[in-house]
Motif scaffolding. Structure first.
Motif, PDB file in Angstrom:
ATOM      1  N   GLY A  93       0.795  -1.222   0.000  1.00 48.84           N
ATOM      2  CA  GLY A  93       0.000   0.000   0.000  1.00 48.84           C
ATOM      3  C   GLY A  93       0.826   1.269   0.000  1.00 48.84           C
ATOM      4  N   ALA A  94       2.145   1.160  -0.003  1.00 47.43           N
ATOM      5  CA  ALA A  94       2.998   2.343   0.037  1.00 47.43           C
ATOM      6  C   ALA A  94       2.948   3.063  -1.305  1.00 47.43           C
ATOM      7  N   ASP A  95       3.145   4.381  -1.268  1.00 49.83           N
ATOM      8  CA  ASP A  95       3.198   5.187  -2.483  1.00 49.83           C
ATOM      9  C   ASP A  95       4.576   4.986  -3.107  1.00 49.83           C
ATOM     10  N   LEU A  96       4.622   4.474  -4.326  1.00 45.65           N
ATOM     11  CA  LEU A  96       5.891   4.153  -4.962  1.00 45.65           C
ATOM     12  C   LEU A  96       6.419   5.284  -5.843  1.00 45.65           C
ATOM     13  N   ASP A  97       5.797   6.465  -5.738  1.00 49.75           N
ATOM     14  CA  ASP A  97       6.264   7.605  -6.515  1.00 49.75           C
ATOM     15  C   ASP A  97       7.623   8.051  -5.974  1.00 49.75           C
ATOM     16  N   GLN A  98       8.432   8.630  -6.818  1.00 50.55           N
ATOM     17  CA  GLN A  98       9.753   9.080  -6.423  1.00 50.55           C
ATOM     18  C   GLN A  98       9.602  10.263  -5.465  1.00 50.55           C
ATOM     19  N   LEU A  99      10.410  10.272  -4.402  1.00 46.57           N
ATOM     20  CA  LEU A  99      10.356  11.371  -3.432  1.00 46.57           C
ATOM     21  C   LEU A  99      10.900  12.635  -4.074  1.00 46.57           C
ATOM     22  N   LYS A 100      10.207  13.709  -3.853  1.00 51.23           N
ATOM     23  CA  LYS A 100      10.639  14.989  -4.414  1.00 51.23           C
ATOM     24  C   LYS A 100      11.608  15.649  -3.430  1.00 51.23           C
ATOM     25  N   PRO A 101      12.701  16.200  -3.952  1.00 50.45           N
ATOM     26  CA  PRO A 101      13.674  16.835  -3.043  1.00 50.45           C
ATOM     27  C   PRO A 101      13.080  18.114  -2.437  1.00 50.45           C
ATOM     28  N   ALA A 102      13.450  18.352  -1.196  1.00 42.78           N
ATOM     29  CA  ALA A 102      12.988  19.581  -0.524  1.00 42.78           C
ATOM     30  C   ALA A 102      13.720  20.768  -1.147  1.00 42.78           C
ATOM     31  N   ILE A 103      12.971  21.791  -1.556  1.00 45.44           N
ATOM     32  CA  ILE A 103      13.541  22.962  -2.218  1.00 45.44           C
ATOM     33  C   ILE A 103      13.509  24.115  -1.228  1.00 45.44           C
ATOM     34  N   ASP A 104      14.677  24.727  -1.019  1.00 43.81           N
ATOM     35  CA  ASP A 104      14.727  25.916  -0.174  1.00 43.81           C
ATOM     36  C   ASP A 104      14.212  27.092  -0.986  1.00 43.81           C
ATOM     37  N   ALA A 105      13.045  27.583  -0.624  1.00 44.90           N
ATOM     38  CA  ALA A 105      12.464  28.714  -1.345  1.00 44.90           C
ATOM     39  C   ALA A 105      12.985  29.994  -0.696  1.00 44.90           C
ATOM     40  N   ARG A 106      13.790  30.741  -1.421  1.00 42.58           N
ATOM     41  CA  ARG A 106      14.306  32.001  -0.889  1.00 42.58           C
ATOM     42  C   ARG A 106      13.427  33.127  -1.399  1.00 42.58           C
ATOM     43  N   VAL A 107      12.991  33.916  -0.491  1.00 43.01           N
ATOM     44  CA  VAL A 107      12.162  35.057  -0.838  1.00 43.01           C
ATOM     45  C   VAL A 107      13.095  36.230  -1.164  1.00 43.01           C
ATOM     46  N   PRO A 108      12.918  36.821  -2.335  1.00 41.11           N
ATOM     47  CA  PRO A 108      13.814  37.931  -2.696  1.00 41.11           C
ATOM     48  C   PRO A 108      13.547  39.165  -1.803  1.00 41.11           C
ATOM     49  N   ASP A 109      14.565  39.952  -1.604  1.00 41.94           N
ATOM     50  CA  ASP A 109      14.457  41.150  -0.812  1.00 41.94           C
ATOM     51  C   ASP A 109      13.849  42.267  -1.675  1.00 41.94           C
ATOM     52  N   THR A 110      12.660  42.739  -1.292  1.00 37.55           N
ATOM     53  CA  THR A 110      11.950  43.769  -2.061  1.00 37.55           C
ATOM     54  C   THR A 110      11.819  45.064  -1.266  1.00 37.55           C
TER      55      THR A 110
END
Length: 174
Positions: free
Chosen positions: A150-167
């Motif tokens: 029953g496990a999800d066999l989809d490939q794990l997506k890498p964690a993305i560091d979302a950097r917020v631009p300085d505005t």
């Protein structure tokens, strides 16, 4: 032990239409169109041979439940069971051929066919060629594992560091 064959001539039970019987027999033997036409042509067709009495009776009951009638006929006692051929015997059998006569207009296309005279193996005979010995390959599989049921066999997506631009330096003007 006497052996029997199941023969069918396209006869249906009373109270069952030809179309109903055709559909049920088609489902029972998993055949369609042309094969059903041959079965319901009125000619005697041997469906299965080399059966003992209890196996032949099971076939008869299944065919009657499907709405058709068949007969259980004893096979010729003089016929000896077919045994596998050695390679030398196979070459001899392949060199011998028999002339096939057409049984109807459909089969007339096969009038001049030269066909080897192969026998039919008895029920329950092992049709598999000799097994080769299994040689395991030297592959290291220790790094592999199985996922739980029953496990999800989809490939794990890498964690993305979302950097917020300085505005902070941007301004909106009216």
């Amino acid at each position: 032990m006497p052996l029997f064959e199941i023969a069918f001539q396209g006869q249906v039970r009373s109270g069952v239409t030809q179309d109903q019987a055709r559909a049920r027999i088609g489902q029972l033997f998993q055949v369609g169109g042309e094969q059903l036409d041959v079965l319901f042509s009125g000619r005697r067709v041997v469906i299965k041979q080399g059966l003992d009495e209890s196996a032949a009776e099971k076939y008869r009951q299944a065919i009657e439940r499907a709405g058709a009638l068949c007969s259980i006929d004893p096979m010729d006692a003089a016929a000896e069971p077919v045994r596998p051929h050695s390679q030398a015997e196979q070459a001899t059998v392949q060199s011998q051929s028999s002339h096939v006569e057409p049984r109807d207009a459909y089969m007339a296309a096969f009038r001049n066919v030269e066909a080897p005279d192969f026998g039919i193996a008895p029920a329950g005979a092992d049709m598999q060629d000799d097994y080769d010995t299994f040689t395991p390959l030297p592959i290291d599989l220790s790094a592999l594992s199985l996922a739980p049921p029953g496990a999800d066999l989809d490939q794990l997506k890498p964690a993305i560091d979302a950097r917020v631009p300085d505005t902070d330096h941007l301004k909106l003007e009216d």
